[in-house]
Design an enzyme around this catalytic site. Structure first.
Site, PDB file in Angstrom:
ATOM      1  N   GLU A 150       0.798  -1.228   0.000  1.00 25.21           N
ATOM      2  CA  GLU A 150       0.000   0.000   0.000  1.00 25.21           C
ATOM      3  C   GLU A 150       0.829   1.276   0.000  1.00 25.21           C
ATOM      4  O   GLU A 150       0.862   2.026   0.976  1.00 25.21           O
ATOM      5  CB  GLU A 150      -0.956   0.011   1.199  1.00 25.21           C
ATOM      6  CG  GLU A 150      -1.932  -1.151   1.182  1.00 25.21           C
ATOM      7  CD  GLU A 150      -3.011  -1.044   2.252  1.00 25.21           C
ATOM      8  OE1 GLU A 150      -2.899  -0.162   3.111  1.00 25.21           O
ATOM      9  OE2 GLU A 150      -3.958  -1.834   2.202  1.00 25.21           O
ATOM     10  N   GLU A 170      -5.311  -8.592   0.120  1.00 23.27           N
ATOM     11  CA  GLU A 170      -6.023  -8.423   1.394  1.00 23.27           C
ATOM     12  C   GLU A 170      -7.497  -8.147   1.115  1.00 23.27           C
ATOM     13  O   GLU A 170      -7.838  -7.448   0.171  1.00 23.27           O
ATOM     14  CB  GLU A 170      -5.493  -7.226   2.214  1.00 23.27           C
ATOM     15  CG  GLU A 170      -4.134  -7.440   2.825  1.00 23.27           C
ATOM     16  CD  GLU A 170      -3.650  -6.233   3.639  1.00 23.27           C
ATOM     17  OE1 GLU A 170      -4.487  -5.474   4.172  1.00 23.27           O
ATOM     18  OE2 GLU A 170      -2.425  -6.063   3.726  1.00 23.27           O
TER      19      GLU A 170
END
Ligand code: PNW
Length: 485
Positions: free
Chosen positions: A202, A391
């Site tokens: 991220e 995720e």
């Protein structure tokens, strides 16, 4: 035989039988083979779970690990909601064998974990710490011995504090270079057993929350030009690391990013809105997946940034867009619902009504279609042939019922709806190869400390006892039958 063994095994180690579910699978699997329901996933679809180093390992001062920016941040007054730190967290450093059994008991065949850079290079650069790498050696052996394929993330936010002190962390391209050296070292030493490597978890959140909003470590609030420069250095770090993994990894080592794409969804599925949504996805991810996959910043981004645009060279862009083997997507929520618009950009983002539903975390809006549109757009916009959902998961209150079990029906509702949309994507040929549920077990949820729980297993942080929630049963069924249940 294997199924029966693993089911009994699960009952023994994880208190499964307490939920009275140990015989459901076989019966329902039989029923399915008769009916052959159309809601299945592709053969060989890889089911897994995910965690990250700082959130579970603990043992922050053991075997020569250096401090990370998250140690410093968590130990700073007022930064973590419940005033906790991850000094002990799930004590996974010592309990990893038990935790591998939890993965196995779900029937999952893959596990995404992260490697703590400050364990391997306590000072960020310079001399490696062999004992730090040894931990991952042991973990990899344990996973492989249990038939679980390891997927390693090189950077899940725990930057060595030394690099923050010396260079201002990602404010300097020295950190991007140090990251590549660390990546090459890990690839050289571990790629005999870990074949799939994610560079940075991220980029988007680490830049904005860490250096813009100042709510994550290192807690800075930089002005726009410096913030864009950080963004550029992070993307550069990804590219340099991808090259280093290729240069030093064994044949067959695969590498890619794991990004929390800004997810754009057509408010209503018309051809015009779908097209507008693709334009929005490309523009709103300009500094991350777009530059990684196109090797340039979009005209829209450069015009918007103006004099605050990052400074870069043509060579930087080449490095950032080095070849990758797959794209990892962390998908939690719909960021924007989009309609086509007669304006310069061609799209407009609709405001969210105040009643829009969310999970226990306020930010975790419930928009299952995110799981369909995000991979579909990534495949279409950039011709990506291999995608992993790195995720997806949800926080829930997880209060134990009177009988002691955790009937987390809200998490199951969330997962069932997102997986239904994922199945819509794979059934249309969107090349999603696997799915990693966040998270294997409750853990240190960054600034929320231990107050928000994302696990399939409940963790009692006083006793370190792990107990399966009902969602663990749900996920095990999904995996066993390879379909939404
Ligand atoms: C992820 N978003 O962060 C992180 O990778 C995990 O470490 C974390 O525990 C998990 O989510 C749950 O919070 C996210 O707004 C950050 O799109 C931002 C978003 C999603 C996930």
């Amino acid at each position: 035989m294997f199924n029966r063994l693993s089911r009994r095994h699960f009952a023994r180690i994880a208190g499964w039988s307490a939920l009275g579910l140990s015989t459901i699978s076989a019966e329902s699997a039989q029923a399915d083979s008769r009916r052959s329901l159309p809601s299945g996933f592709p053969r060989n679809f890889l089911w897994g779970t995910a965690t990250s180093a700082y959130q579970i390992e603990g043992a922050v001062n053991e075997d020569g690990r250096g401090p990370s920016i998250w140690d410093r941040f968590a130990h700073t007054d007022g930064k973590i909601g419940d005033h906790s730190t991850a000094d002990v967290a799930n004590d996974h450093y010592h309990r990893y064998k038990e935790d591998v059994q939890l993965i196995k008991a779900l029937g999952a065949k893959a596990y995404r974990f992260s490697i703590a850079w400050p364990r391997v290079f306590p000072e960020g650069t310079g001399s490696p710490n062999p004992k730090g790498l040894d931990f991952y050696d042991r973990l990899l052996d344990e996973l492989l011995a249990n038939g679980i394929e390891p997927f390693a993330t090189l950077y899940h936010w725990d930057l060595p504090q030394a690099l923050q002190d010396r260079f201002g962390g990602w404010m300097s391209r020295d950190t991007s270079k140090a990251f590549a050296d660390y990546a090459g070292y890990v690839a050289a030493h571990l790629s005999d057993r870990v074949k799939k490597i994610f560079t940075i978890n991220e980029c988007h959140r680490l830049v904005y929350s860490g250096y813009g909003a100042g709510i994550d470590a290192p807690g800075l609030s930089l002005p726009p030009q410096e913030l864009n420069q950080v963004m550029h250095h992070v993307a550069l770090g990804h590219g340099l690391a991808a090259q280093a993994v290729r240069a030093h990894g064994r044949t067959g080592t695969r590498v890619g990013p794991a990004e929390n794409l800004v997810v754009c969804i057509p408010a209503i599925e018309t051809p015009a809105n779908i097209r507008a949504t693709e334009i929005a996805t490309r523009e709103l991810n300009a500094g991350y997946l777009t530059v990684i996959l196109e090797g340039k910043y979009t005209d829209g981004f450069l015009a918007y940034a103006g004099k605050n645009a990052p400074k870069y060279t043509a060579e930087d862009l080449k490095v950032i867009s080095s070849p990758i083997d797959f794209v990892g997507l962390n998908i939690y929520l719909p960021h924007h619902y989009v309609v086509a618009a007669d304006n310069k950009s061609g799209f407009s983002l609709l405001p969210f009504p105040s009643t829009f539903p969310h999970m226990e975390s306020d930010w975790l809006k419930i928009g299952p279609e995110a799981m369909y549109w995000a991979p579909r757009q990534v495949a279409k916009l950039w011709n990506v042939k291999s995608i992993y959902i790195t995720e997806n998961g949800a926080s829930a209150s997880d209060q134990p019922a009177a009988d002691g079990n955790i009937y987390d029906l809200d998490r199951i509702m969330y997962l069932r709806n997102y997986l239904t949309q994922l199945q819509r994507a794979t059934s249309e040929g969107v090349p999603v190869r696997g799915y990693f549920l966040w998270s294997l077990m409750d853990n240190f949820e960054w600034t929320d400390g231990f107050e928000k729980r994302f696990g399939l297993y409940r963790v009692d942080f006083k006793t370190q006892r792990r107990t399966p929630k009902l969602s663990a049963s749900f996920y095990r069924e999904v995996i066993e039958r390879n379909k939404v249940v």
